[in-house]
Design a protein around this motif. Structure first.
Motif, PDB file in Angstrom:
ATOM      1  N   ARG A  50      40.355  46.551  32.965  1.00 53.07           N
ATOM      2  CA  ARG A  50      40.038  46.947  34.516  1.00 53.07           C
ATOM      3  C   ARG A  50      40.569  46.328  35.481  1.00 53.07           C
ATOM      4  O   ARG A  50      40.992  46.456  36.661  1.00 53.07           O
ATOM      5  CB  ARG A  50      38.387  46.963  34.600  1.00 53.07           C
ATOM      6  CG  ARG A  50      37.781  47.903  33.429  1.00 53.07           C
ATOM      7  CD  ARG A  50      38.195  49.213  33.509  1.00 53.07           C
ATOM      8  NE  ARG A  50      37.317  50.034  32.327  1.00 53.07           N
ATOM      9  CZ  ARG A  50      37.697  51.509  32.099  1.00 53.07           C
ATOM     10  NH1 ARG A  50      38.493  51.852  32.741  1.00 53.07           N
ATOM     11  NH2 ARG A  50      36.921  51.865  31.341  1.00 53.07           N
ATOM     12  N   VAL A  51      40.695  44.790  35.256  1.00 50.73           N
ATOM     13  CA  VAL A  51      41.264  43.913  36.198  1.00 50.73           C
ATOM     14  C   VAL A  51      42.394  43.242  35.379  1.00 50.73           C
ATOM     15  O   VAL A  51      42.095  42.646  34.283  1.00 50.73           O
ATOM     16  CB  VAL A  51      40.189  42.901  36.873  1.00 50.73           C
ATOM     17  CG1 VAL A  51      40.824  41.962  37.688  1.00 50.73           C
ATOM     18  CG2 VAL A  51      39.097  43.625  37.498  1.00 50.73           C
ATOM     19  N   GLN A  52      43.298  42.905  36.239  1.00 45.78           N
ATOM     20  CA  GLN A  52      44.422  42.049  35.515  1.00 45.78           C
ATOM     21  C   GLN A  52      45.000  41.088  36.389  1.00 45.78           C
ATOM     22  O   GLN A  52      45.306  41.502  37.613  1.00 45.78           O
ATOM     23  CB  GLN A  52      45.620  42.975  34.826  1.00 45.78           C
ATOM     24  CG  GLN A  52      46.755  42.200  34.262  1.00 45.78           C
ATOM     25  CD  GLN A  52      47.740  43.144  33.552  1.00 45.78           C
ATOM     26  OE1 GLN A  52      47.282  44.000  33.061  1.00 45.78           O
ATOM     27  NE2 GLN A  52      48.904  42.881  33.650  1.00 45.78           N
ATOM     28  N   ILE A  53      45.141  39.982  36.055  1.00 40.34           N
ATOM     29  CA  ILE A  53      45.763  38.793  37.020  1.00 40.34           C
ATOM     30  C   ILE A  53      47.002  38.352  36.387  1.00 40.34           C
ATOM     31  O   ILE A  53      46.974  37.710  35.193  1.00 40.34           O
ATOM     32  CB  ILE A  53      44.772  37.629  37.284  1.00 40.34           C
ATOM     33  CG1 ILE A  53      43.410  38.224  37.787  1.00 40.34           C
ATOM     34  CG2 ILE A  53      45.570  36.487  38.317  1.00 40.34           C
ATOM     35  CD1 ILE A  53      42.308  37.141  37.952  1.00 40.34           C
ATOM     36  N   ASN A  54      48.105  38.357  36.882  1.00 36.05           N
ATOM     37  CA  ASN A  54      49.277  38.004  36.459  1.00 36.05           C
ATOM     38  C   ASN A  54      49.867  36.719  36.919  1.00 36.05           C
ATOM     39  O   ASN A  54      49.781  36.621  38.297  1.00 36.05           O
ATOM     40  CB  ASN A  54      50.426  38.906  36.786  1.00 36.05           C
ATOM     41  CG  ASN A  54      50.326  40.271  35.888  1.00 36.05           C
ATOM     42  OD1 ASN A  54      49.454  40.358  34.711  1.00 36.05           O
ATOM     43  ND2 ASN A  54      51.056  41.133  36.361  1.00 36.05           N
ATOM     44  N   ASN A  55      50.176  35.666  36.231  1.00 32.75           N
ATOM     45  CA  ASN A  55      50.623  34.451  36.826  1.00 32.75           C
ATOM     46  C   ASN A  55      49.672  33.787  37.862  1.00 32.75           C
ATOM     47  O   ASN A  55      50.207  33.278  38.997  1.00 32.75           O
ATOM     48  CB  ASN A  55      52.002  34.604  37.341  1.00 32.75           C
ATOM     49  CG  ASN A  55      53.053  35.114  36.248  1.00 32.75           C
ATOM     50  OD1 ASN A  55      53.224  34.550  35.219  1.00 32.75           O
ATOM     51  ND2 ASN A  55      53.607  36.079  36.534  1.00 32.75           N
ATOM     52  N   ASN A  56      48.529  33.875  37.883  1.00 31.71           N
ATOM     53  CA  ASN A  56      47.562  33.450  38.758  1.00 31.71           C
ATOM     54  C   ASN A  56      47.585  34.022  39.905  1.00 31.71           C
ATOM     55  O   ASN A  56      46.681  33.437  41.077  1.00 31.71           O
ATOM     56  CB  ASN A  56      47.457  31.723  38.646  1.00 31.71           C
ATOM     57  CG  ASN A  56      47.101  31.369  37.353  1.00 31.71           C
ATOM     58  OD1 ASN A  56      46.559  31.816  36.734  1.00 31.71           O
ATOM     59  ND2 ASN A  56      47.537  29.927  37.197  1.00 31.71           N
ATOM     60  N   ASN A  57      48.581  34.928  40.532  1.00 28.92           N
ATOM     61  CA  ASN A  57      48.705  35.220  41.976  1.00 28.92           C
ATOM     62  C   ASN A  57      48.837  36.664  42.039  1.00 28.92           C
ATOM     63  O   ASN A  57      49.018  37.126  43.292  1.00 28.92           O
ATOM     64  CB  ASN A  57      49.693  34.429  42.450  1.00 28.92           C
ATOM     65  CG  ASN A  57      51.290  34.670  41.903  1.00 28.92           C
ATOM     66  OD1 ASN A  57      51.380  35.797  40.993  1.00 28.92           O
ATOM     67  ND2 ASN A  57      52.141  33.507  41.822  1.00 28.92           N
ATOM     68  N   GLN A  58      48.916  37.536  41.237  1.00 26.74           N
ATOM     69  CA  GLN A  58      49.062  38.857  41.069  1.00 26.74           C
ATOM     70  C   GLN A  58      47.948  39.673  40.853  1.00 26.74           C
ATOM     71  O   GLN A  58      47.469  39.553  39.628  1.00 26.74           O
ATOM     72  CB  GLN A  58      50.351  39.536  40.599  1.00 26.74           C
ATOM     73  CG  GLN A  58      51.407  39.385  41.409  1.00 26.74           C
ATOM     74  CD  GLN A  58      52.675  40.049  40.623  1.00 26.74           C
ATOM     75  OE1 GLN A  58      52.759  40.301  39.215  1.00 26.74           O
ATOM     76  NE2 GLN A  58      53.708  40.590  41.217  1.00 26.74           N
ATOM     77  N   LEU A  59      47.316  40.638  41.470  1.00 31.09           N
ATOM     78  CA  LEU A  59      46.154  41.093  41.130  1.00 31.09           C
ATOM     79  C   LEU A  59      46.295  42.599  40.997  1.00 31.09           C
ATOM     80  O   LEU A  59      46.767  43.240  41.938  1.00 31.09           O
ATOM     81  CB  LEU A  59      44.848  40.933  42.073  1.00 31.09           C
ATOM     82  CG  LEU A  59      43.567  41.523  42.025  1.00 31.09           C
ATOM     83  CD1 LEU A  59      42.907  41.164  40.637  1.00 31.09           C
ATOM     84  CD2 LEU A  59      42.539  41.285  43.332  1.00 31.09           C
ATOM     85  N   PHE A  60      45.537  43.257  39.848  1.00 28.86           N
ATOM     86  CA  PHE A  60      45.507  44.453  39.754  1.00 28.86           C
ATOM     87  C   PHE A  60      43.989  45.024  39.347  1.00 28.86           C
ATOM     88  O   PHE A  60      43.620  44.615  38.359  1.00 28.86           O
ATOM     89  CB  PHE A  60      46.539  45.272  38.581  1.00 28.86           C
ATOM     90  CG  PHE A  60      47.970  44.765  38.993  1.00 28.86           C
ATOM     91  CD1 PHE A  60      48.858  45.902  39.292  1.00 28.86           C
ATOM     92  CD2 PHE A  60      48.608  43.420  38.610  1.00 28.86           C
ATOM     93  CE1 PHE A  60      50.153  45.459  39.421  1.00 28.86           C
ATOM     94  CE2 PHE A  60      49.703  43.444  38.851  1.00 28.86           C
ATOM     95  CZ  PHE A  60      50.673  44.180  39.222  1.00 28.86           C
ATOM     96  N   ILE A  61      43.745  46.113  40.155  1.00 24.06           N
ATOM     97  CA  ILE A  61      42.542  46.664  39.686  1.00 24.06           C
ATOM     98  C   ILE A  61      42.691  48.120  39.290  1.00 24.06           C
ATOM     99  O   ILE A  61      43.130  48.952  40.080  1.00 24.06           O
ATOM    100  CB  ILE A  61      41.497  46.632  40.987  1.00 24.06           C
ATOM    101  CG1 ILE A  61      41.297  45.039  41.433  1.00 24.06           C
ATOM    102  CG2 ILE A  61      40.243  47.373  40.582  1.00 24.06           C
ATOM    103  CD1 ILE A  61      40.306  45.203  42.337  1.00 24.06           C
ATOM    104  N   ARG A  62      42.285  48.616  38.179  1.00 23.51           N
ATOM    105  CA  ARG A  62      42.422  49.858  37.539  1.00 23.51           C
ATOM    106  C   ARG A  62      43.792  50.356  37.583  1.00 23.51           C
ATOM    107  O   ARG A  62      44.224  51.459  37.656  1.00 23.51           O
ATOM    108  CB  ARG A  62      41.635  50.732  38.182  1.00 23.51           C
ATOM    109  CG  ARG A  62      40.185  50.714  38.112  1.00 23.51           C
ATOM    110  CD  ARG A  62      39.213  51.888  38.654  1.00 23.51           C
ATOM    111  NE  ARG A  62      37.695  51.753  38.509  1.00 23.51           N
ATOM    112  CZ  ARG A  62      37.012  51.364  39.667  1.00 23.51           C
ATOM    113  NH1 ARG A  62      37.497  51.000  40.629  1.00 23.51           N
ATOM    114  NH2 ARG A  62      35.801  51.273  39.183  1.00 23.51           N
ATOM    115  N   GLY A  63      44.664  49.353  37.378  1.00 18.93           N
ATOM    116  CA  GLY A  63      46.204  49.410  37.145  1.00 18.93           C
ATOM    117  C   GLY A  63      46.693  49.512  38.654  1.00 18.93           C
ATOM    118  O   GLY A  63      48.148  49.681  38.633  1.00 18.93           O
ATOM    119  N   TYR A  64      46.365  49.345  39.779  1.00 16.96           N
ATOM    120  CA  TYR A  64      46.653  49.284  41.023  1.00 16.96           C
ATOM    121  C   TYR A  64      46.837  48.142  41.660  1.00 16.96           C
ATOM    122  O   TYR A  64      45.983  47.137  41.469  1.00 16.96           O
ATOM    123  CB  TYR A  64      45.869  50.217  42.145  1.00 16.96           C
ATOM    124  CG  TYR A  64      45.907  51.596  41.650  1.00 16.96           C
ATOM    125  CD1 TYR A  64      46.994  52.675  42.090  1.00 16.96           C
ATOM    126  CD2 TYR A  64      44.740  52.371  40.944  1.00 16.96           C
ATOM    127  CE1 TYR A  64      47.136  53.910  41.695  1.00 16.96           C
ATOM    128  CE2 TYR A  64      44.936  53.629  40.531  1.00 16.96           C
ATOM    129  CZ  TYR A  64      45.897  54.276  40.962  1.00 16.96           C
ATOM    130  OH  TYR A  64      46.049  55.674  40.579  1.00 16.96           O
TER     131      TYR A  64
END
Length: 257
Positions: A50-64
């Protein structure tokens, strides 16, 4: 059997003492699962990211992707680092404790019989499966399921302990049959083998007890640290939710008291 009872009891005491210590500080619940790799953190709900954080600085919620300013990205980085500071070590401590007990059982059974009974393999698989449903680690990831961290001891002292007891008791019958067959066929002296079992069990018992006492001390020392970190993480999460309201739909850390 005396050795196994002492080892399981020691593990129970170790984890119970951690729970008591932690409950004096706070009652923390993780409301969603977490998968952590070197580059990515995933907050998981019902098997879906549901939530993804890439490299501590990119945020995705529900894929957006969520566009953040530099200051907002610093709050996200704090949240990400807080997760990485606490969860992997907790998973390591939890899995190390149980794997120690499983290895001890296998060593004892190897000393009692020429081959490991199939029933023991099956029962230990159940134990490992139950453990991996809550905590799992691989070469490049850590996983923790939704759960109350102040009640981890219940999982170990009740569910895991019961499964370990089932594994041991279930395998004893097969071991005795093996020894009886050896005695009947005169392939060995059953009394000598039983004495050898006792000696092996005593040696392993002492080593396991030492390891469990050390682990109990480690867990107790970490209990307050986890509480402080998770309290700080909850504060940071609230700041992030104020910036990105969509994060509130997947509230990760809940402090109950």
């Amino acid at each position: 059997m005396a050795f196994l009872s002492r080892s399981i009891l020691a593990l129970s005491i170790a984890l119970s003492s951690t729970s008591v210590f932690a409950q004096k500080q706070c009652d923390v619940e993780l409301r969603h699962g977490l998968i952590i790799t070197d580059d990515v953190i995933r907050i998981v709900d019902k098997g879906q990211t549901r939530v993804q954080i890439n490299n501590n600085n990119q945020l995705f919620i529900r894929g957006y992707w969520v566009d953040l300013s530099d200051d907002e990205s610093k709050v996200l980085e704090q949240f990400s680092n807080g997760i990485r500071h606490t969860v992997p070590e907790l998973v390591n401590l939890a899995t190390d404790g149980v794997n120690l007990g499983l290895s001890a059982i296998e060593h004892v059974v190897e000393g009692m019989s020429d081959k490991e009974p199939e029933v023991l393999k099956t029962q230990l698989q159940y134990v490992e499966r139950a453990l991996m449903d809550k905590f799992k680690r691989g070469d490049d990831f850590f996983f923790i399921a939704p759960q109350s961290l102040s009640q981890i001891d219940d999982f170990f002292t009740k569910e895991i302990s019961q499964k370990i007891h089932s594994a041991v008791h279930g395998s004893l019958g097969a071991i005795l049959v093996s020894l009886g067959d050896a005695f009947k066929s005169r392939e060995g002296n059953i009394e000598d083998r039983i004495n050898d079992m006792g000696q092996r069990m005593d040696i392993i018992s002492k080593e396991i007890d030492k390891s469990l006492q050390k682990k109990a001390h480690q867990l107790e020392l970490k209990a307050s640290e986890y509480c402080e970190c998770l309290n700080a993480l909850d504060v940071t999460e609230s700041r992030l939710q104020a910036i990105v309201p969509g994060m509130a739909d997947f509230d990760l850390v809940q402090i109950k008291s």
